[in-house]
Design a protein around this motif. Sequence first.
Motif, PDB file in Angstrom:
ATOM      1  N   ARG A  19       0.874  -1.168   0.000  1.00 42.41           N
ATOM      2  CA  ARG A  19       0.000   0.000   0.000  1.00 42.41           C
ATOM      3  C   ARG A  19       0.916   1.224   0.000  1.00 42.41           C
ATOM      4  NH1 ARG A  19      -5.636   0.875   3.010  1.00 42.41           N
ATOM      5  NH2 ARG A  19      -6.122  -0.390   1.168  1.00 42.41           N
ATOM      6  N   VAL A  20       0.915   1.987  -1.093  1.00 43.09           N
ATOM      7  CA  VAL A  20       1.771   3.149  -1.250  1.00 43.09           C
ATOM      8  C   VAL A  20       0.975   4.383  -0.846  1.00 43.09           C
ATOM      9  CG1 VAL A  20       3.274   4.420  -2.815  1.00 43.09           C
ATOM     10  CG2 VAL A  20       2.866   1.975  -3.192  1.00 43.09           C
ATOM     11  N   VAL A  21       1.469   5.101   0.149  1.00 48.01           N
ATOM     12  CA  VAL A  21       0.743   6.227   0.745  1.00 48.01           C
ATOM     13  C   VAL A  21       1.476   7.520   0.447  1.00 48.01           C
ATOM     14  CG1 VAL A  21      -0.177   7.192   2.884  1.00 48.01           C
ATOM     15  CG2 VAL A  21      -0.085   4.701   2.579  1.00 48.01           C
ATOM     16  N   GLY A  22       0.737   8.530  -0.007  1.00 47.15           N
ATOM     17  CA  GLY A  22       1.319   9.825  -0.331  1.00 47.15           C
ATOM     18  C   GLY A  22       1.652  10.659   0.897  1.00 47.15           C
ATOM     19  N   VAL A  35      -3.412   2.760   7.178  1.00 46.77           N
ATOM     20  CA  VAL A  35      -2.658   1.690   7.833  1.00 46.77           C
ATOM     21  C   VAL A  35      -3.579   0.538   8.224  1.00 46.77           C
ATOM     22  CG1 VAL A  35      -1.332   1.122   9.905  1.00 46.77           C
ATOM     23  CG2 VAL A  35      -0.810   3.204   8.624  1.00 46.77           C
ATOM     24  N   ALA A  36      -4.751   0.857   8.766  1.00 42.64           N
ATOM     25  CA  ALA A  36      -5.692  -0.188   9.170  1.00 42.64           C
ATOM     26  C   ALA A  36      -6.162  -0.996   7.967  1.00 42.64           C
ATOM     27  CB  ALA A  36      -6.893   0.433   9.881  1.00 42.64           C
ATOM     28  N   GLY A  37      -6.448  -0.312   6.867  1.00 45.91           N
ATOM     29  CA  GLY A  37      -6.878  -1.015   5.661  1.00 45.91           C
ATOM     30  C   GLY A  37      -5.795  -1.905   5.101  1.00 45.91           C
ATOM     31  N   ALA A  38      -4.549  -1.442   5.184  1.00 41.05           N
ATOM     32  CA  ALA A  38      -3.434  -2.259   4.714  1.00 41.05           C
ATOM     33  C   ALA A  38      -3.288  -3.523   5.555  1.00 41.05           C
ATOM     34  CB  ALA A  38      -2.145  -1.448   4.739  1.00 41.05           C
ATOM     35  N   ALA A  39      -3.467  -3.388   6.868  1.00 44.15           N
ATOM     36  CA  ALA A  39      -3.358  -4.554   7.752  1.00 44.15           C
ATOM     37  C   ALA A  39      -4.433  -5.588   7.433  1.00 44.15           C
ATOM     38  CB  ALA A  39      -3.461  -4.104   9.204  1.00 44.15           C
ATOM     39  N   GLU A  40      -5.637  -5.120   7.145  1.00 44.91           N
ATOM     40  CA  GLU A  40      -6.730  -6.043   6.814  1.00 44.91           C
ATOM     41  C   GLU A  40      -6.422  -6.827   5.547  1.00 44.91           C
ATOM     42  OE1 GLU A  40     -10.295  -3.800   6.520  1.00 44.91           O
ATOM     43  OE2 GLU A  40     -10.375  -3.300   8.665  1.00 44.91           O
ATOM     44  N   LYS A  41      -5.771  -6.193   4.607  1.00 45.35           N
ATOM     45  CA  LYS A  41      -5.457  -6.838   3.326  1.00 45.35           C
ATOM     46  C   LYS A  41      -4.102  -7.536   3.324  1.00 45.35           C
ATOM     47  CE  LYS A  41      -6.715  -4.681  -0.447  1.00 45.35           C
ATOM     48  NZ  LYS A  41      -6.932  -3.654  -1.509  1.00 45.35           N
ATOM     49  N   ALA A 231      -3.071  16.233   1.635  1.00 43.33           N
ATOM     50  CA  ALA A 231      -3.325  15.902   3.045  1.00 43.33           C
ATOM     51  C   ALA A 231      -2.627  16.916   3.954  1.00 43.33           C
ATOM     52  CB  ALA A 231      -2.827  14.496   3.366  1.00 43.33           C
ATOM     53  N   GLY A 232      -3.337  17.372   4.975  1.00 39.19           N
ATOM     54  CA  GLY A 232      -2.792  18.345   5.903  1.00 39.19           C
ATOM     55  C   GLY A 232      -2.742  19.759   5.366  1.00 39.19           C
ATOM     56  N   LYS A 233      -3.118  19.938   4.103  1.00 42.76           N
ATOM     57  CA  LYS A 233      -3.034  21.253   3.461  1.00 42.76           C
ATOM     58  C   LYS A 233      -4.357  21.635   2.806  1.00 42.76           C
ATOM     59  CE  LYS A 233       0.428  19.719   1.042  1.00 42.76           C
ATOM     60  NZ  LYS A 233       1.557  19.643   0.066  1.00 42.76           N
ATOM     61  N   GLY A 234      -5.440  21.070   3.318  1.00 46.68           N
ATOM     62  CA  GLY A 234      -6.747  21.384   2.768  1.00 46.68           C
ATOM     63  C   GLY A 234      -7.289  20.356   1.800  1.00 46.68           C
ATOM     64  N   GLY A 235      -6.472  19.371   1.446  1.00 48.90           N
ATOM     65  CA  GLY A 235      -6.911  18.288   0.564  1.00 48.90           C
ATOM     66  C   GLY A 235      -7.124  17.013   1.347  1.00 48.90           C
ATOM     67  N   HIS A 236      -6.730  15.879   0.777  1.00 45.66           N
ATOM     68  CA  HIS A 236      -6.921  14.602   1.456  1.00 45.66           C
ATOM     69  C   HIS A 236      -5.739  13.688   1.167  1.00 45.66           C
ATOM     70  CE1 HIS A 236      -8.546  13.955  -2.647  1.00 45.66           C
ATOM     71  NE2 HIS A 236      -8.028  12.748  -2.504  1.00 45.66           N
ATOM     72  N   LEU A 237      -5.689  12.593   1.891  1.00 44.74           N
ATOM     73  CA  LEU A 237      -4.617  11.620   1.742  1.00 44.74           C
ATOM     74  C   LEU A 237      -4.988  10.593   0.677  1.00 44.74           C
ATOM     75  CD1 LEU A 237      -1.875  10.594   2.897  1.00 44.74           C
ATOM     76  CD2 LEU A 237      -3.213   9.138   4.432  1.00 44.74           C
ATOM     77  N   SER A 238      -4.042  10.275  -0.192  1.00 46.23           N
ATOM     78  CA  SER A 238      -4.270   9.256  -1.228  1.00 46.23           C
ATOM     79  C   SER A 238      -3.302   8.095  -1.040  1.00 46.23           C
ATOM     80  CB  SER A 238      -4.077   9.848  -2.626  1.00 46.23           C
ATOM     81  OG  SER A 238      -5.144  10.694  -2.974  1.00 46.23           O
ATOM     82  N   TRP A 239      -3.745   6.924  -1.453  1.00 42.18           N
ATOM     83  CA  TRP A 239      -2.870   5.753  -1.469  1.00 42.18           C
ATOM     84  C   TRP A 239      -3.283   4.841  -2.619  1.00 42.18           C
ATOM     85  CZ3 TRP A 239      -6.050   6.654   2.903  1.00 42.18           C
ATOM     86  CH2 TRP A 239      -7.151   5.817   3.022  1.00 42.18           C
ATOM     87  N   MET A 240      -2.358   3.950  -2.983  1.00 36.17           N
ATOM     88  CA  MET A 240      -2.605   2.992  -4.054  1.00 36.17           C
ATOM     89  C   MET A 240      -2.115   1.630  -3.586  1.00 36.17           C
ATOM     90  SD  MET A 240      -1.465   5.106  -7.492  1.00 36.17           S
ATOM     91  CE  MET A 240      -2.226   3.877  -8.579  1.00 36.17           C
ATOM     92  N   ASP A 241      -2.871   0.588  -3.946  1.00 36.92           N
ATOM     93  CA  ASP A 241      -2.483  -0.774  -3.600  1.00 36.92           C
ATOM     94  C   ASP A 241      -1.850  -1.440  -4.808  1.00 36.92           C
ATOM     95  OD1 ASP A 241      -3.430  -0.466  -1.058  1.00 36.92           O
ATOM     96  OD2 ASP A 241      -5.324  -1.505  -1.409  1.00 36.92           O
ATOM     97  N   LEU A 242      -0.699  -2.077  -4.560  1.00 38.03           N
ATOM     98  CA  LEU A 242       0.046  -2.766  -5.610  1.00 38.03           C
ATOM     99  C   LEU A 242       0.197  -4.233  -5.203  1.00 38.03           C
ATOM    100  CD1 LEU A 242       2.931  -0.148  -6.154  1.00 38.03           C
ATOM    101  CD2 LEU A 242       0.703  -0.251  -7.301  1.00 38.03           C
ATOM    102  N   PRO A 243      -0.659  -5.105  -5.679  1.00 36.79           N
ATOM    103  CA  PRO A 243      -0.500  -6.527  -5.364  1.00 36.79           C
ATOM    104  C   PRO A 243       0.722  -7.087  -6.081  1.00 36.79           C
ATOM    105  CG  PRO A 243      -2.286  -6.202  -6.931  1.00 36.79           C
ATOM    106  CD  PRO A 243      -1.838  -4.830  -6.522  1.00 36.79           C
ATOM    107  N   TRP A 244       1.259  -8.159  -5.524  1.00 39.23           N
ATOM    108  CA  TRP A 244       2.434  -8.756  -6.161  1.00 39.23           C
ATOM    109  C   TRP A 244       2.066  -9.373  -7.508  1.00 39.23           C
ATOM    110  CZ3 TRP A 244       5.844  -6.510  -3.570  1.00 39.23           C
ATOM    111  CH2 TRP A 244       5.915  -6.531  -2.187  1.00 39.23           C
TER     112      TRP A 244
END
Length: 244
Positions: A19-22, A35-41, A231-244
């Motif tokens: 899980r790549v987090v910006g 982080v919680a979503g990454a742990a579940e997956k 994120a932290g600047k008026g926007g939101h946090l983005s992430w992408m999942d990269l399965p093997w």
Amino acid sequence: MTPGTALVARLKQGFKGLRVVGDVHGDARAFAAAVAGAAEKRFFVLQLGDLTDRGPDNPGTLRLAFDLVEQGQGLFILGNHDHKLRRALGGALVRPDPEGLGVTLAQLDAAPDGEALKARAMAAIGEAPAWLRLGSWLFVHGGFHPRMLREASPPDAGTAKPEGLVPRALFGQVTSRTRADGYPERLHNWVHRIPSGITVYCGHELRSLDGRPYVAVSAAGGRAVFLDTGAGKGGHLSWMDLPW
């Protein structure tokens, strides 16, 4: 053997992907959700730097990031704000932006575990890689250089004055001019040096116009994916999942 080959093999034994987090910039609540979503997956968390400054909970962000590293569940790439934070904590003469580093330092001073967290920051940021290649993926905070595909990040990138490829990794490609908004003028010529078959995941600047990660395709056929969406600047946090 390319840099990161051994790490890929080790990660594949315990995780189903990445899980790549910006850039987080102190948005601990959103980071905790990622982080919680990454742990579940059963995904390993790879955060692209700039953990702190501007957001509402910089101590909480640092706790999450350092716990991930210590538990072997993730790591973070060295960002320019991380490097600046460590310099400030080490006593260097750093001018704290009142809306950025100044916020982080004040929140650390007020945190019940502030002194311990500062010590953890000194250690963890000092060990963070300036870039990391995992197969056809290259992770860096600011900007790419082709040599990063062949060379591992220097082990002292987090503690030393930025030299060699480290300035490109932390700050991207900049000129000596300043934009009207006060930020350095940035170039993106490096995008067109990404070879076919390689994807560079980076943060550092908010290039997205629609709230989603911005994707640029190089003239050579490679790709750059910019995950800073404010994120932290008026926007939101983005992430992408990269399965093997």
